[in-house]
Design an enzyme around this catalytic site. Structure first.
Site, PDB file in Angstrom:
ATOM      1  N   SER A  59      -0.133   9.885 -48.250  1.00  0.00           N
ATOM      2  CA  SER A  59      -0.512   8.857 -47.318  1.00  0.00           C
ATOM      3  C   SER A  59       0.603   8.289 -46.585  1.00  0.00           C
ATOM      4  O   SER A  59       0.600   7.256 -45.796  1.00  0.00           O
ATOM      5  CB  SER A  59      -1.318   7.639 -48.013  1.00  0.00           C
ATOM      6  OG  SER A  59      -0.629   7.302 -48.854  1.00  0.00           O
TER       7      SER A  59
ATOM      8  N   THR B  37      -0.824   3.360 -47.644  1.00  0.00           N
ATOM      9  CA  THR B  37       0.296   2.946 -46.959  1.00  0.00           C
ATOM     10  C   THR B  37       1.140   2.059 -47.874  1.00  0.00           C
ATOM     11  O   THR B  37       0.704   1.217 -48.614  1.00  0.00           O
ATOM     12  CB  THR B  37      -0.181   1.868 -45.949  1.00  0.00           C
ATOM     13  OG1 THR B  37      -0.973   2.501 -44.879  1.00  0.00           O
ATOM     14  CG2 THR B  37       0.960   1.144 -45.181  1.00  0.00           C
TER      15      THR B  37
ATOM     16  N   THR C 295       3.404   4.575 -42.892  1.00  0.00           N
ATOM     17  CA  THR C 295       2.168   5.368 -43.292  1.00  0.00           C
ATOM     18  C   THR C 295       2.035   6.603 -42.230  1.00  0.00           C
ATOM     19  O   THR C 295       2.237   6.619 -41.201  1.00  0.00           O
ATOM     20  CB  THR C 295       0.797   4.311 -43.161  1.00  0.00           C
ATOM     21  OG1 THR C 295      -0.134   4.961 -43.529  1.00  0.00           O
ATOM     22  CG2 THR C 295       0.604   4.091 -41.604  1.00  0.00           C
TER      23      THR C 295
ATOM     24  N   ARG D 146      -5.093   8.275 -32.884  1.00  0.00           N
ATOM     25  CA  ARG D 146      -5.356   7.270 -33.501  1.00  0.00           C
ATOM     26  C   ARG D 146      -3.977   6.397 -33.954  1.00  0.00           C
ATOM     27  O   ARG D 146      -3.368   7.100 -34.701  1.00  0.00           O
ATOM     28  CB  ARG D 146      -6.355   7.470 -34.605  1.00  0.00           C
ATOM     29  CG  ARG D 146      -6.717   6.125 -35.257  1.00  0.00           C
ATOM     30  CD  ARG D 146      -6.253   5.981 -36.610  1.00  0.00           C
ATOM     31  NE  ARG D 146      -6.423   4.634 -37.299  1.00  0.00           N
ATOM     32  CZ  ARG D 146      -6.028   4.125 -38.226  1.00  0.00           C
ATOM     33  NH1 ARG D 146      -5.096   4.706 -38.719  1.00  0.00           N
ATOM     34  NH2 ARG D 146      -6.459   3.253 -38.972  1.00  0.00           N
ATOM     35  N   VAL D 147      -3.841   5.164 -33.774  1.00  0.00           N
ATOM     36  CA  VAL D 147      -2.763   4.542 -34.357  1.00  0.00           C
ATOM     37  C   VAL D 147      -3.550   3.440 -34.927  1.00  0.00           C
ATOM     38  O   VAL D 147      -4.242   2.620 -34.692  1.00  0.00           O
ATOM     39  CB  VAL D 147      -1.732   4.095 -33.198  1.00  0.00           C
ATOM     40  CG1 VAL D 147      -0.790   3.039 -33.773  1.00  0.00           C
ATOM     41  CG2 VAL D 147      -1.015   5.241 -32.560  1.00  0.00           C
ATOM     42  N   GLY D 148      -2.857   2.970 -36.253  1.00  0.00           N
ATOM     43  CA  GLY D 148      -3.584   1.821 -37.141  1.00  0.00           C
ATOM     44  C   GLY D 148      -2.646   0.764 -37.066  1.00  0.00           C
ATOM     45  O   GLY D 148      -2.022   0.248 -36.007  1.00  0.00           O
ATOM     46  N   ASP D 149      -3.004  -0.173 -38.069  1.00  0.00           N
ATOM     47  CA  ASP D 149      -2.118  -1.478 -37.979  1.00  0.00           C
ATOM     48  C   ASP D 149      -0.892  -1.491 -38.413  1.00  0.00           C
ATOM     49  O   ASP D 149       0.028  -2.324 -37.939  1.00  0.00           O
ATOM     50  CB  ASP D 149      -3.178  -2.379 -39.189  1.00  0.00           C
ATOM     51  CG  ASP D 149      -2.934  -1.800 -40.625  1.00  0.00           C
ATOM     52  OD1 ASP D 149      -3.212  -0.612 -40.668  1.00  0.00           O
ATOM     53  OD2 ASP D 149      -2.493  -2.552 -41.471  1.00  0.00           O
TER      54      ASP D 149
ATOM     55  N   THR E 103      -2.935  -3.099 -46.162  1.00  0.00           N
ATOM     56  CA  THR E 103      -3.007  -1.600 -46.489  1.00  0.00           C
ATOM     57  C   THR E 103      -4.684  -1.672 -46.387  1.00  0.00           C
ATOM     58  O   THR E 103      -5.336  -2.719 -46.544  1.00  0.00           O
ATOM     59  CB  THR E 103      -2.501  -1.215 -47.825  1.00  0.00           C
ATOM     60  OG1 THR E 103      -2.947   0.086 -48.063  1.00  0.00           O
ATOM     61  CG2 THR E 103      -2.982  -2.139 -49.061  1.00  0.00           C
ATOM     62  N   GLY E 104      -4.969  -0.408 -46.224  1.00  0.00           N
ATOM     63  CA  GLY E 104      -6.455  -0.125 -46.132  1.00  0.00           C
ATOM     64  C   GLY E 104      -6.962   0.263 -44.424  1.00  0.00           C
ATOM     65  O   GLY E 104      -6.161   0.607 -43.831  1.00  0.00           O
TER      66      GLY E 104
ATOM     67  N   GLY F 204      -7.092   0.093 -41.125  1.00  0.00           N
ATOM     68  CA  GLY F 204      -6.289  -0.708 -40.314  1.00  0.00           C
ATOM     69  C   GLY F 204      -7.004  -1.231 -39.146  1.00  0.00           C
ATOM     70  O   GLY F 204      -6.409  -2.414 -38.637  1.00  0.00           O
TER      71      GLY F 204
HETATM   72  N1  ASP Z   1      -3.576   0.860 -42.637  1.00  0.00           N
HETATM   73  C1  ASP Z   1      -3.413   2.193 -42.832  1.00  0.00           C
HETATM   74  C2  ASP Z   1      -3.958   2.583 -41.325  1.00  0.00           C
HETATM   75  O1  ASP Z   1      -5.215   2.054 -41.036  1.00  0.00           O
HETATM   76  C3  ASP Z   1      -3.803   3.121 -43.748  1.00  0.00           C
HETATM   77  C4  ASP Z   1      -3.851   2.794 -45.350  1.00  0.00           C
HETATM   78  O2  ASP Z   1      -3.210   1.925 -45.550  1.00  0.00           O
HETATM   79  O3  ASP Z   1      -4.361   3.367 -45.913  1.00  0.00           O
HETATM   80  O4  ASP Z   1      -3.398   3.509 -40.802  1.00  0.00           O
END
Ligand code: ASP
Length: 334
Positions: free
Chosen positions: A94, A196, A214, A224-227, A247-248, A250
């Site tokens: 990840s 992450t 991450t 796609r771009v996350g948090d 994490t998680g 985003g």
């Molecule tokens: N937070 C990350 C994202 O959404 C992914 C993750 O933490 O697993 O890109």
């Protein structure tokens, strides 16, 4: 261990906090000019160096970061060095090299970093570079910008001497091919228990820095771009107050600017634990939280820490008093 003294703002009680945070929120949201700071005093506290980071891969990351802290190095160098450990690990699927690709087979990386002066750097949708956290650091150190993205970020990295590499390993390619058989897209909670990596550190001077890196959600839509590269979403630090990482899923963090929120809640007087719980609560109040995971970690200037998640299964590595251990976070959805 060298022990220094520093000035810390007093923790105020819950009632004052509610009053204080209301005033703070109103001024902040109305865009008024009052400084959004807690009241100051001359309470002194011993500096407590600490490194804390997300998931199992946090353990070796903390180890690398702690070496720097122990030898008197800076928190910013510690968090960068720590983040590079899972980035280079092909088994950490990840993060960085070996990270799972998007649904079209592209490994695209997001990372950000923030130092004790409030300076920060970030890259998003970066391909072919094993250490996005170090590119984010270069954005911070060598440019007037905060964030570079996509082809421009890659071009910048190559100019700075980073090597272009294939990041899709045989193993992650095989996992992607398997996913393609059904192409089902729904968030997988605690995917293989290592998502992450977010790190927070306090060095021997008492300075705070953070990093987050991450490959994002596996099988995400291309682009796609996350948090994680968003300052204030995936990670935020304020050297006067503390820091937080996420994490998680985003999208849920971005909708609530989770880590900025946590730092502001601590500024208002909450402990790191209370602030993490409140930030998870903000998500739960408005989103269908039962279907996804969010994990938050936070530290304050006094070296206190907190951790909280929506679902069971979020764990974190804590390096404190020379001891590096995994811990389970408490969670909302019981
Ligand atoms: N937070 C990350 C994202 O959404 C992914 C993750 O933490 O697993 O890109």
């Amino acid at each position: 261990m060298i022990s220094h003294k520093y000035e810390i703002e007093p923790m105020i009680n819950r009632r004052n906090f509610i009053l204080g945070s209301t005033i703070t929120s109103i001024t902040a949201f109305l865009g008024l000019k009052e400084p959004v700071t807690a009241k100051s005093s001359n309470v002194t506290t011993e500096i407590k160096p600490i490194v804390i980071s997300t998931w199992n891969h946090g353990l070796p990351a903390n180890e690398a970061a702690w070496k720097i802290i122990k030898s008197g190095g800076k928190a910013i160098d510690a968090v960068e060095t720590g983040a590079k450990v899972p980035e280079a690990d092909p088994e950490a699927n990840s993060v960085g090299y070996g990270g799972y690709p998007d649904r079209d087979g592209n490994v695209t990386l997001d990372a950000c970093i923030m130092d004790e002066t409030g300076n920060c750097g970030s890259v998003s949708y970066l391909q072919h570079i094993k250490h996005p956290i170090s590119v984010a650091r270069k954005v911070m150190d060598d440019t007037p910008h905060v964030m570079l993205s996509g082809a421009g970020a890659l071009e910048f990295a190559l100019q700075k001497g980073f090597k272009k590499e294939e990041l899709l390993t045989d193993k992650s390619k095989a996992a992607w091919k398997k996913w393609l058989e059904k192409s089902e897209y729904s968030p997988i909670i605690n995917r293989e228990n290592h998502d992450t990596i977010g790190l927070l550190a306090i060095d021997q001077k008492g300075d705070i820095s953070g990093a987050c890196t991450t490959s994002g959600l596996a099988w995400k839509l291309h682009g796609r771009v996350g948090d994680s590269p968003i300052i204030g979403a995936g990670m935020f630090t304020d050297n006067d107050i503390g820091g937080a990482v996420a994490t998680g899923m985003g999208e849920a963090v971005m909708k609530t600017l989770g880590t900025f929120l946590i730092v502001e809640l601590m500024r208002g007087g909450m402990t790191p634990q209370e602030a993490c719980e409140e930030a998870v609560g903000r998500i739960a109040a408005k989103q269908d939280y039962k279907s996804f995971q969010i994990g938050y970690l936070a530290i304050n200037k006094a070296g206190e820490y907190g951790a909280y998640s929506i679902q069971k299964g979020f764990n974190y590595a804590l390096h404190k008093n020379g001891d590096n251990q995994m811990h389970k976070a408490n969670y909302l959805n019981k």
